[in-house]
Design a protein around this motif. Structure first.
Motif, PDB file in Angstrom:
ATOM      1  N   ILE A  67     -23.960   2.027  -2.856  1.00 56.38           N
ATOM      2  CA  ILE A  67     -25.016   1.361  -2.087  1.00 56.38           C
ATOM      3  C   ILE A  67     -25.587   2.315  -1.051  1.00 56.38           C
ATOM      4  N   ALA A  68     -24.734   3.088  -0.391  1.00 55.39           N
ATOM      5  CA  ALA A  68     -25.221   4.076   0.580  1.00 55.39           C
ATOM      6  C   ALA A  68     -26.097   5.118  -0.111  1.00 55.39           C
ATOM      7  N   GLY A  69     -25.730   5.522  -1.317  1.00 51.73           N
ATOM      8  CA  GLY A  69     -26.546   6.477  -2.071  1.00 51.73           C
ATOM      9  C   GLY A  69     -27.890   5.900  -2.465  1.00 51.73           C
ATOM     10  N   GLU A  70     -27.902   4.621  -2.883  1.00 55.31           N
ATOM     11  CA  GLU A  70     -29.158   3.961  -3.237  1.00 55.31           C
ATOM     12  C   GLU A  70     -30.078   3.852  -2.025  1.00 55.31           C
ATOM     13  N   LEU A  71     -29.497   3.539  -0.874  1.00 64.90           N
ATOM     14  CA  LEU A  71     -30.306   3.445   0.344  1.00 64.90           C
ATOM     15  C   LEU A  71     -30.861   4.811   0.742  1.00 64.90           C
ATOM     16  N   ALA A  72     -30.058   5.874   0.552  1.00 69.29           N
ATOM     17  CA  ALA A  72     -30.538   7.215   0.873  1.00 69.29           C
ATOM     18  C   ALA A  72     -31.688   7.614  -0.043  1.00 69.29           C
ATOM     19  N   CYS A  73     -31.610   7.225  -1.324  1.00 68.29           N
ATOM     20  CA  CYS A  73     -32.712   7.517  -2.254  1.00 68.29           C
ATOM     21  C   CYS A  73     -33.975   6.755  -1.865  1.00 68.29           C
ATOM     22  N   ALA A  74     -33.793   5.592  -1.283  1.00 66.59           N
ATOM     23  CA  ALA A  74     -34.940   4.794  -0.856  1.00 66.59           C
ATOM     24  C   ALA A  74     -35.503   5.256   0.489  1.00 66.59           C
ATOM     25  N   GLY A  75     -34.920   6.296   1.071  1.00 69.62           N
ATOM     26  CA  GLY A  75     -35.421   6.816   2.334  1.00 69.62           C
ATOM     27  C   GLY A  75     -34.753   6.233   3.558  1.00 69.62           C
ATOM     28  N   ARG A  76     -33.686   5.499   3.395  1.00 67.90           N
ATOM     29  CA  ARG A  76     -32.936   4.904   4.495  1.00 67.90           C
ATOM     30  C   ARG A  76     -31.502   5.417   4.484  1.00 67.90           C
ATOM     31  N   PRO A  77     -31.279   6.639   4.984  1.00 66.42           N
ATOM     32  CA  PRO A  77     -29.909   7.174   4.950  1.00 66.42           C
ATOM     33  C   PRO A  77     -28.988   6.407   5.889  1.00 66.42           C
ATOM     34  N   VAL A  78     -27.909   5.888   5.322  1.00 63.04           N
ATOM     35  CA  VAL A  78     -26.904   5.137   6.055  1.00 63.04           C
ATOM     36  C   VAL A  78     -25.561   5.664   5.607  1.00 63.04           C
ATOM     37  N   GLY A  79     -24.627   5.804   6.513  1.00 65.64           N
ATOM     38  CA  GLY A  79     -23.302   6.283   6.167  1.00 65.64           C
ATOM     39  C   GLY A  79     -22.537   5.266   5.333  1.00 65.64           C
ATOM     40  N   ALA A  80     -21.656   5.756   4.478  1.00 68.19           N
ATOM     41  CA  ALA A  80     -20.865   4.876   3.622  1.00 68.19           C
ATOM     42  C   ALA A  80     -19.958   3.974   4.457  1.00 68.19           C
ATOM     43  N   SER A  81     -19.443   4.502   5.561  1.00 67.10           N
ATOM     44  CA  SER A  81     -18.575   3.672   6.405  1.00 67.10           C
ATOM     45  C   SER A  81     -19.364   2.549   7.077  1.00 67.10           C
ATOM     46  N   THR A  82     -20.641   2.786   7.373  1.00 67.04           N
ATOM     47  CA  THR A  82     -21.485   1.735   7.947  1.00 67.04           C
ATOM     48  C   THR A  82     -21.713   0.628   6.928  1.00 67.04           C
ATOM     49  N   VAL A  83     -21.995   1.023   5.675  1.00 69.13           N
ATOM     50  CA  VAL A  83     -22.177   0.024   4.620  1.00 69.13           C
ATOM     51  C   VAL A  83     -20.886  -0.765   4.430  1.00 69.13           C
ATOM     52  N   TRP A  84     -19.747  -0.081   4.447  1.00 62.34           N
ATOM     53  CA  TRP A  84     -18.452  -0.754   4.306  1.00 62.34           C
ATOM     54  C   TRP A  84     -18.243  -1.778   5.417  1.00 62.34           C
ATOM     55  N   ALA A  85     -18.570  -1.385   6.670  1.00 65.10           N
ATOM     56  CA  ALA A  85     -18.395  -2.297   7.808  1.00 65.10           C
ATOM     57  C   ALA A  85     -19.312  -3.511   7.689  1.00 65.10           C
ATOM     58  N   ILE A  86     -20.549  -3.306   7.259  1.00 69.70           N
ATOM     59  CA  ILE A  86     -21.495  -4.429   7.106  1.00 69.70           C
ATOM     60  C   ILE A  86     -21.014  -5.380   6.014  1.00 69.70           C
ATOM     61  N   LEU A  87     -20.549  -4.821   4.881  1.00 71.96           N
ATOM     62  CA  LEU A  87     -20.065  -5.671   3.788  1.00 71.96           C
ATOM     63  C   LEU A  87     -18.810  -6.442   4.203  1.00 71.96           C
ATOM     64  N   LYS A  88     -17.946  -5.803   4.961  1.00 72.05           N
ATOM     65  CA  LYS A  88     -16.719  -6.461   5.409  1.00 72.05           C
ATOM     66  C   LYS A  88     -17.048  -7.596   6.372  1.00 72.05           C
ATOM     67  N   ARG A  89     -18.009  -7.346   7.284  1.00 74.41           N
ATOM     68  CA  ARG A  89     -18.423  -8.369   8.246  1.00 74.41           C
ATOM     69  C   ARG A  89     -19.071  -9.551   7.524  1.00 74.41           C
TER      70      ARG A  89
END
Length: 147
Positions: free
Chosen positions: A13-35
């Motif tokens: 998911i972090a890679g897909e967001l980076a391809c879309a021009g929204r670079p987000v760290g994998a740990s941030t995506v993990w934290a959002i999904l966990k929340r």
């Protein structure tokens, strides 16, 4: 994204967001999904990438060609094949003047030898069964095709 396809992990998911021009760290995506209460993607039942080559090694061959300069200043071209599983190297052929037809012939002989090894109790007849054809494309790649 995670609810649409539950097999996508947080790194993908972090890679897909980076391809879309929204670079987000994998740990941030993990934290959002966990929340949000979304569990991580389940582990696939197949082998890992480290295990995959080892599990397929018995069916992989590596082919290479190189030249050797002799004492009499002649250049000989060699073609070898290596069995990845056993790391055995077999000499397919040596010639002073390699051509495309020579390479195709070496591939044909390799395919026939592999066919004999695969079915040692059967005698291959000149018919179509048990024979392998070798196609040489315009790019120079050689691909044995067995029925």
């Amino acid at each position: 994204m995670a609810t649409e396809n539950p097999h996508r992990g947080y790194r993908r998911i972090a890679g897909e967001l980076a391809c879309a021009g929204r670079p987000v760290g994998a740990s941030t995506v993990w934290a959002i999904l966990k929340r949000a209460g979304i569990d991580p993607a389940p582990r696939l039942s197949g082998p890992t990438w480290a295990q995959f080559p080892r599990s397929q090694a018995s069916g992989i061959l590596a082919v290479d060609s190189f030249h050797v300069d002799t004492v009499l200043l002649r250049r000989l071209h060699c073609m070898v094949v290596m069995e990845i599983s056993t790391r055995r190297v077999h000499l397919l052929g040596v010639t002073a003047h390699p051509t495309g037809s020579w390479a195709v012939q070496q591939a044909r002989e390799l395919a026939m030898a592999l066919e004999r090894l695969r079915r040692p109790s059967q005698v291959s007849d000149p018919g179509t069964e048990g024979q392998c054809a070798v196609n040489a494309s315009s790019t120079g790649s050689i691909r044995p095709e067995c029925p």
